[in-house]
Every structure is written in C-alpha cells, then in structure tokens.
Design a protein around this motif. Sequence first.
Motif, PDB file in Angstrom:
ATOM      1  N   GLU A   3       2.401   3.716   3.159  1.00 30.35           N
ATOM      2  CA  GLU A   3       2.647   3.274   4.669  1.00 30.35           C
ATOM      3  C   GLU A   3       4.037   2.900   4.554  1.00 30.35           C
ATOM      4  N   ARG A  14      -3.042   4.644  -1.102  1.00 31.15           N
ATOM      5  CA  ARG A  14      -3.308   3.293  -0.744  1.00 31.15           C
ATOM      6  C   ARG A  14      -3.072   2.500  -2.141  1.00 31.15           C
ATOM      7  N   HIS A  74       3.386  -3.695   6.480  1.00 31.70           N
ATOM      8  CA  HIS A  74       2.137  -2.708   6.474  1.00 31.70           C
ATOM      9  C   HIS A  74       2.277  -1.903   7.687  1.00 31.70           C
ATOM     10  N   SER A  75       1.348  -0.647   7.516  1.00 30.99           N
ATOM     11  CA  SER A  75       1.030   0.163   8.591  1.00 30.99           C
ATOM     12  C   SER A  75      -0.349   0.556   8.232  1.00 30.99           C
ATOM     13  N   HIS A  92       0.851  -1.129   0.195  1.00 31.16           N
ATOM     14  CA  HIS A  92       0.041  -0.112   0.066  1.00 31.16           C
ATOM     15  C   HIS A  92       0.862   1.012  -0.091  1.00 31.16           C
TER      16      HIS A  92
HETATM   17 ZN    ZN Z   1      -1.405  -1.868   4.050  1.00 33.69          ZN
END
Ligand code: ZN
Length: 331
Positions: free
Chosen positions: A61, A100, A144-145, A58
């Motif tokens: 992030e 994203r 991810h974040s 994404h």
């Molecule tokens: Zn993510």
Amino acid sequence: MRKNPIFATIDYNSHGVQHGYLRLPYSRNDSAWGAIHIPITQVKNGIGACALLTGANHGDEYEGPLALVELAATLKPEDVSGTVIIIPFMNHPAFLAGTRVSPIDDLNMNRAFPGQPDGSPTQKIADYFQRTLLPMADVVLDFHSGGKTLDFLPFAASHALDDPEQQARCRAARDAFNAPFSIEMREIDALGMYDDAVESQGKTFVTTELGGGGTATPDTAEIARKGVRNLLIHAGILAGELTIAPSRLLSQEDDDCFHVTNHSGLVDFAVALGQSVTKGDLIARIWDTQHTGILPRSVFALMDGIVTARHHPGLVQPGDCLAVLATEATP
Ligand code: ZN
C-alpha cells in the motif's frame, strides 16, 4: 514482561530533526549478526502534542509511504510545536517484498497486535509499537489502501468507540484529514488490529483507505499529503490553515455491507466504485474458468448503499470479499 529487542538509533528526548532506524536483530543465513532496519524520522521542537505517523503497515500500500517519505525529508524543527514521529515503512520486510504480509514470518502486521517481544519479527515490531511508541503519542495516523487485492473509494476513517469523548476526538481528526470520503468504519476482522491497540490506549486515531490495486495515483498520493498536513495542523503541531474540500460522510452499520463470493472464477463486475445500488441489484457475475457453456453465478446487493470497496484482481476464490457497501450519512 521481556524487554523488546528493538533498539532505536535516535533519541526520542532530543530536539531537532533525527533520521535513523529501529534496529531489530535478525540472525539468518545471509547475515549471522544481521538486523532489520526500519527507517524512522523524528522532528521535535518545543512543547506540544506528539503525532505518530505510519505507512506500509501492509507492504503493498503506497499512499502512506509516499506522503511520509516526503514529510520526513522536508519537515523542519522550526515548523513544529511538539513532536512528529514518522515511520513510512512500518512492516519494512513486507514493504521491500511488495507484499501485504511479511515474507519472513508470513504474519499480517495488522493482525499481530499486541505483539510479542520474544516472537517473530512482525510480532516484535508490533510489541515495540504497543509498549514503546504508542504510549508517547497523542495523535496516531496509520495509512492504508487496498493493496494488490482490493480497491477503495478514498476515505479517512474513524471507528465507533465506547468512550463518546474519544470517539468525538477521532471523528474531528478524521474530518480534519479531509479525504474525499469520511467514514465510521466497520472492520471485517478486528482481532489483533493496530487500530484497536491504538484506540485501547485512548489515543486520537485516524486510519485511511486511499485507493488500491498495489499502486498509487497522483490523486490518491495528494490526498495523503494534504491529509497528513491537515492532521498536524489540527493537532496544533503545524501552524497554518486547514485545506478543506467537500467530503461525503459514509457509515457501515451492519455486516450485510460485506459481499463475499462462495465460488471461484472470473469476476464480471456490474457496478463500479462509488456507484449507488439498491438491495437486490446485481453486484457481479462469476464465470466458470474450467468449462465453457455454463451460465455465471450472480452475487446480489444485500442492502442499499454505495460501493466503497471492490476486489481488484480479475479472478476470485471462495471466501473473497467481492464488494463492500456503505450508506451515505448526514454529518
Ligand atoms: Zn492495509
């Protein structure tokens, strides 16, 4: 099936350090014979496991990209037994746009698997991972974040899997990553996820959620840097000792962990990340943004738990995930 159009400018069989690109032809108005260039580094030396490390699945992030650009710039062949493939910006167009999903095809990389070799750019990248990169890997880490719209307690995650041997491998790798929290994660929408694609090929897989809000902090970036080193040591690729600090184990066992709003408005959280709540406790109030003099709608906890994720922006719309709870588990 059709051949994937992506060409790697590095040779996966060569030893040493190589910096290059995954070159995806992309003909468009401003470049008729242009391409999307996804940076890639491979460090290979001797015999050993292959780790595939990705950030910016994404595009908004940042902990993964930060840890991986540094690793790619500093990792030396003599430090490695095996292979490390580093792709800091998996969905490069989304990363460059700070969004994203890809601005080219509006697709979410983590809902695009197994991908399509004759599809849109995001689908082609997914297909290249599915059929070219994943088969080479033994251990896969995907950072991810929360991105711009969620914020998380920093955790490394594994999933409940059908194969107990694989599940144990994934848990051990997650625990070696050693984020402040470790979780057996429940996905809100697993269809098309990279996670599922990796696990379906029997690989050892670790994913993370390390913060969010569309930025990184010194603490969350350091969690990412330490975690990737620990994972490579755990896999036998790097020498050295694991750096292990206490990690709280969490689990998500039912869909009541997800708290969704049916209303739009101004969100007024009553709880913070990491806070313990009891079923029925107030999670948030949603204030009307079109009228004054109206009392807010309330969202209450559906279960006992710890707040592990929350909606980040100040405004919400119907269907937004406001908060996610998890329960503390015993190792
Ligand atoms: Zn993510």
